[in-house]
Motif scaffolding. Structure first.
Motif, PDB file in Angstrom:
ATOM      1  N   ILE A 346       0.818  -1.218   0.000  1.00 15.44           N
ATOM      2  CA  ILE A 346       0.000   0.000   0.000  1.00 15.44           C
ATOM      3  C   ILE A 346       0.848   1.262   0.000  1.00 15.44           C
ATOM      4  N   PHE A 347       1.868   1.299   0.855  1.00 20.27           N
ATOM      5  CA  PHE A 347       2.607   2.548   1.055  1.00 20.27           C
ATOM      6  C   PHE A 347       4.043   2.516   0.529  1.00 20.27           C
ATOM      7  N   GLY A 348       4.531   1.322   0.142  1.00 20.95           N
ATOM      8  CA  GLY A 348       5.889   1.215  -0.391  1.00 20.95           C
ATOM      9  C   GLY A 348       6.152   2.104  -1.592  1.00 20.95           C
ATOM     10  N   PRO A 349       5.210   2.181  -2.552  1.00 18.87           N
ATOM     11  CA  PRO A 349       5.462   3.038  -3.721  1.00 18.87           C
ATOM     12  C   PRO A 349       5.659   4.515  -3.377  1.00 18.87           C
ATOM     13  N   PHE A 350       5.164   4.956  -2.236  1.00 23.78           N
ATOM     14  CA  PHE A 350       5.275   6.365  -1.850  1.00 23.78           C
ATOM     15  C   PHE A 350       6.456   6.625  -0.919  1.00 23.78           C
ATOM     16  N   TYR A 351       6.794   5.642  -0.064  1.00 19.87           N
ATOM     17  CA  TYR A 351       7.805   5.876   0.963  1.00 19.87           C
ATOM     18  C   TYR A 351       9.065   5.026   0.794  1.00 19.87           C
ATOM     19  N   GLY A 352       9.013   4.013  -0.045  1.00 19.23           N
ATOM     20  CA  GLY A 352      10.139   3.110  -0.150  1.00 19.23           C
ATOM     21  C   GLY A 352      10.194   2.153   1.040  1.00 19.23           C
ATOM     22  N   ILE A 353      11.174   1.276   1.051  1.00 22.08           N
ATOM     23  CA  ILE A 353      11.267   0.255   2.099  1.00 22.08           C
ATOM     24  C   ILE A 353      11.542   0.888   3.460  1.00 22.08           C
ATOM     25  N   PHE A 354      12.572   1.727   3.528  1.00 23.32           N
ATOM     26  CA  PHE A 354      12.935   2.336   4.813  1.00 23.32           C
ATOM     27  C   PHE A 354      11.820   3.249   5.313  1.00 23.32           C
ATOM     28  N   GLY A 355      11.275   4.054   4.428  1.00 14.99           N
ATOM     29  CA  GLY A 355      10.219   4.980   4.826  1.00 14.99           C
ATOM     30  C   GLY A 355       8.968   4.261   5.299  1.00 14.99           C
ATOM     31  N   THR A 356       8.649   3.137   4.681  1.00 16.37           N
ATOM     32  CA  THR A 356       7.471   2.368   5.096  1.00 16.37           C
ATOM     33  C   THR A 356       7.680   1.763   6.474  1.00 16.37           C
ATOM     34  N   MET A 357       8.903   1.286   6.749  1.00 15.73           N
ATOM     35  CA  MET A 357       9.188   0.763   8.086  1.00 15.73           C
ATOM     36  C   MET A 357       9.077   1.864   9.134  1.00 15.73           C
ATOM     37  N   VAL A 358       9.532   3.063   8.809  1.00 14.69           N
ATOM     38  CA  VAL A 358       9.387   4.191   9.724  1.00 14.69           C
ATOM     39  C   VAL A 358       7.910   4.487   9.965  1.00 14.69           C
ATOM     40  N   LEU A 359       7.112   4.436   8.896  1.00 18.01           N
ATOM     41  CA  LEU A 359       5.672   4.676   9.019  1.00 18.01           C
ATOM     42  C   LEU A 359       5.023   3.628   9.926  1.00 18.01           C
ATOM     43  N   ILE A 360       5.380   2.363   9.735  1.00 18.57           N
ATOM     44  CA  ILE A 360       4.809   1.277  10.537  1.00 18.57           C
ATOM     45  C   ILE A 360       5.058   1.524  12.019  1.00 18.57           C
ATOM     46  N   TYR A 361       6.305   1.854  12.358  1.00 19.73           N
ATOM     47  CA  TYR A 361       6.616   2.001  13.780  1.00 19.73           C
ATOM     48  C   TYR A 361       6.174   3.342  14.329  1.00 19.73           C
ATOM     49  N   LEU A 362       5.999   4.337  13.480  1.00 18.99           N
ATOM     50  CA  LEU A 362       5.378   5.573  13.940  1.00 18.99           C
ATOM     51  C   LEU A 362       3.936   5.305  14.357  1.00 18.99           C
ATOM     52  N   VAL A 363       3.227   4.514  13.551  1.00 22.73           N
ATOM     53  CA  VAL A 363       1.849   4.140  13.881  1.00 22.73           C
ATOM     54  C   VAL A 363       1.813   3.349  15.178  1.00 22.73           C
ATOM     55  N   LYS A 364       2.731   2.418  15.347  1.00 27.86           N
ATOM     56  CA  LYS A 364       2.766   1.607  16.557  1.00 27.86           C
ATOM     57  C   LYS A 364       3.073   2.452  17.795  1.00 27.86           C
ATOM     58  N   PHE A 365       3.979   3.420  17.662  1.00 33.75           N
ATOM     59  CA  PHE A 365       4.308   4.285  18.787  1.00 33.75           C
ATOM     60  C   PHE A 365       3.114   5.150  19.178  1.00 33.75           C
ATOM     61  N   LEU A 366       2.347   5.594  18.196  1.00 34.71           N
ATOM     62  CA  LEU A 366       1.163   6.386  18.496  1.00 34.71           C
ATOM     63  C   LEU A 366       0.065   5.530  19.131  1.00 34.71           C
ATOM     64  N   GLU A 367      -0.035   4.282  18.692  1.00 38.40           N
ATOM     65  CA  GLU A 367      -1.074   3.383  19.202  1.00 38.40           C
ATOM     66  C   GLU A 367      -0.804   2.951  20.638  1.00 38.40           C
ATOM     67  N   SER A 368       0.458   2.752  20.966  1.00 41.43           N
ATOM     68  CA  SER A 368       0.828   2.122  22.234  1.00 41.43           C
ATOM     69  C   SER A 368       0.291   2.846  23.472  1.00 41.43           C
ATOM     70  N   PRO A 369       0.417   4.193  23.587  1.00 38.76           N
ATOM     71  CA  PRO A 369      -0.136   4.844  24.789  1.00 38.76           C
ATOM     72  C   PRO A 369      -1.641   4.668  24.914  1.00 38.76           C
ATOM     73  N   TRP A 370      -2.344   4.716  23.797  1.00 39.58           N
ATOM     74  CA  TRP A 370      -3.803   4.533  23.804  1.00 39.58           C
ATOM     75  C   TRP A 370      -4.146   3.183  24.416  1.00 39.58           C
ATOM     76  N   ILE A 371      -3.516   2.134  23.892  1.00 42.38           N
ATOM     77  CA  ILE A 371      -3.791   0.783  24.388  1.00 42.38           C
ATOM     78  C   ILE A 371      -3.360   0.650  25.851  1.00 42.38           C
ATOM     79  N   ALA A 372      -2.213   1.220  26.203  1.00 40.07           N
ATOM     80  CA  ALA A 372      -1.701   1.095  27.569  1.00 40.07           C
ATOM     81  C   ALA A 372      -2.669   1.718  28.571  1.00 40.07           C
ATOM     82  N   TYR A 373      -3.145   2.913  28.278  1.00 40.00           N
ATOM     83  CA  TYR A 373      -4.036   3.594  29.215  1.00 40.00           C
ATOM     84  C   TYR A 373      -5.402   2.916  29.287  1.00 40.00           C
TER      85      TYR A 373
END
Length: 484
Positions: A346-373
């Motif tokens: 979905i996002f590889g064509p726009f961000y490339g491999i490294f950029g997509t991995m950064v996007l994945i973990y940015l999403v996970k970092f944003l999700e984590s406090p929500w789930i934790a609380y």
């Protein structure tokens, strides 16, 4: 189906008429499985062991309570005694769940955790070794028998009211919400490009999709949303593996322990988050006396806010990955890989491999406090203790609390603002929690148990206040006791 105190029949938990689920409905009010499926389950159970039709051995509670070790596990369900030692390693909920209940009456636990108990009872049949002696009470003598009976009557009432029926449309809409959010994120990046403002915005959309996916996979782990259990299992693997990148077996084993022994040291894995935190009065004082200091726990309420983005994104992801690899759960590994593949497509064509991995973990970092609380607001401030072998109702009510209901609170928390009802009835679909809450509250009032309900912001604040209290207890014990 109704659980009676003294079931009749040939040693099974239900008689032969009750096993014919085609003409009747299951305990949760859903239609039974097909006749072919039931026949297969019956044949498999009978092939495992053909029990002789003779009187069963009779045991006292004193005898049963001695069989509470990993190599020797007995359970009591509806006055029947089962030796589950050899079955534990094949238990779908994980072997530790059975071990945690060994030597106890597990009637309410068994009923609470199995959405299709009639099928499970077929597999219990070969494990039957006896029954309670006639003079023995239904539960251990330290339990409140009247409360147990009242709770079981409440459950029968809720079954009659079809409160365990899942609304397929409700869950379909929540699943559609996830797909729409992902599609919208793709449309936005396709139309506006991959600038940093766009990236932040689509990260928020994907984060919401991930959070709602967490709530939905939580539902699938507990419920019989579909008529056939294989579709429930497949949907859970899809949601946990494909949408979250985690192991469904890891989640089941960990989460079911939490449900069966909520807030109980050494049995609920959520109470053991060393080296990061100390939870509860007992653990804080004990670790202080033992001079356990991986971090300055006096400040844990402060660094909880800083660590929360890493709890699910790093800590639990790493734990899940290690378990998949070490235990060779190849199917879970394959599902987890598809999580990354679909992001790259979905996002590889726009961000490339490294950029997509950064996007994945940015999403996970944003999700984590929500789930934790959301997950910890109902447990960390509540009673955390050693095993006291209380009845199911008391254990769950004392270890959980609710957050006030509103449309936003329900959506924001995936209805986990009704943690009391969820823990008492894990197989109940969440859209029915608010309907049964008044009945649960009434039963609490009858037996003098607290039914705690808070505003959401207060519940969030109570996490930090509880952590501060536990840290202070640890500090006091650490400073005032000589090294052991």
């Amino acid at each position: 189906m109704k659980f009676e105190d003294k079931p009749k029949g040939n040693g099974s938990l239900v008689d032969e008429n009750q096993l014919d689920l085609g003409a009747k409905h299951q305990a949760n009010g859903k239609p039974g499985a097909s006749g072919k499926a039931k026949l297969s389950a019956r044949q498999e159970a009978n092939a495992k062991c053909d029990l002789p039709r003779k009187s069963l051995n009779r045991y006292t509670w004193q005898e049963i309570q001695r069989h509470n070790q990993e190599a020797d596990q007995w359970l009591v369900i509806n006055r029947k005694v089962y030796d589950v030692t050899g079955w534990a390693d094949r238990h779908p909920g994980g072997p530790k769940v059975l071990n945690h209940c060994a030597g106890e009456d597990a009637t309410d636990v068994f009923r609470a955790m199995h959405p299709n108990p009639d099928i499970v009872q077929l597999y219990l049949k070969p494990l039957l070794i006896g029954e309670l002696a006639p003079e023995e009470p239904n539960q251990e003598r330290n339990k409140n028998s009247q409360l147990v009976e009242d709770f079981q009557e409440l459950r029968r009432t809720l079954e009659t009211l079809n409160m365990f029926n899942a609304n397929l449309g409700f869950f379909f809409l929540h699943f559609a919400q996830i797909l729409i959010l992902e599609a919208l994120a793709w449309v936005i990046v396709w139309h506006f490009g991959s600038g940093w403002l766009v990236t932040i915005f689509i990260s928020l959309l994907l984060m919401i999709a991930q959070v709602q996916g967490s709530f939905l996979q939580h539902d699938m782990g507990h419920l019989s949303v579909f008529k056939k259990s294989k579709w429930n299992r497949l949907m859970q693997k899809f949601l946990v593996g494909h949408l979250k990148g985690l192991s469904s077996k890891w989640w089941n084993n960990r989460h079911f322990q939490h449900h069966v022994k909520t807030n109980i040291y050494s049995k609920d894995p959520d109470t053991d988050i060393l080296p990061l935190f100390v939870f509860g009065d007992l653990q804080s004082i004990e670790y202080g006396k033992k001079k356990i200091k991986f971090i300055n726990y006096e400040k844990q309420h402060l660094y909880f806010c800083m660590i929360s983005p890493f709890l699910t994104s790093v800590y639990f992801n790493l734990e899940s990955t290690l378990e998949m690899w070490c235990r060779r759960h190849w199917e879970d590994i394959a599902w987890a890989i598809t999580f990354y593949i679909h992001y790259f497509i979905i996002f590889g064509p726009f961000y490339g491999i490294f950029g997509t991995m950064v996007l994945i973990y940015l999403v996970k970092f944003l999700e984590s406090p929500w789930i934790a609380y959301v997950t910890q607001m109902s447990h960390i401030p509540m009673k955390i203790t050693k095993e006291e072998n209380q009845d199911w109702f008391s254990t769950q009510v004392l270890a959980t609390c609710n957050v006030e209901q509103s449309f936003f609170n329900d959506w924001f928390s995936g209805h986990l603002n009704f943690q009391i009802e969820h823990h008492l009835f894990p197989t109940m679909p969440r859209h029915n929690y608010h309907k049964v809450a008044p009945l649960v509250k009434s039963l609490c009032a009858k037996h003098g148990l607290p039914y705690v309900k808070k505003p959401m912001l207060k519940a969030f604040g109570d996490i930090l206040r509880a952590l501060k209290k536990y840290g202070a207890l640890w500090k006091e014990a650490y400073c005032t006791h000589p090294e052991i």
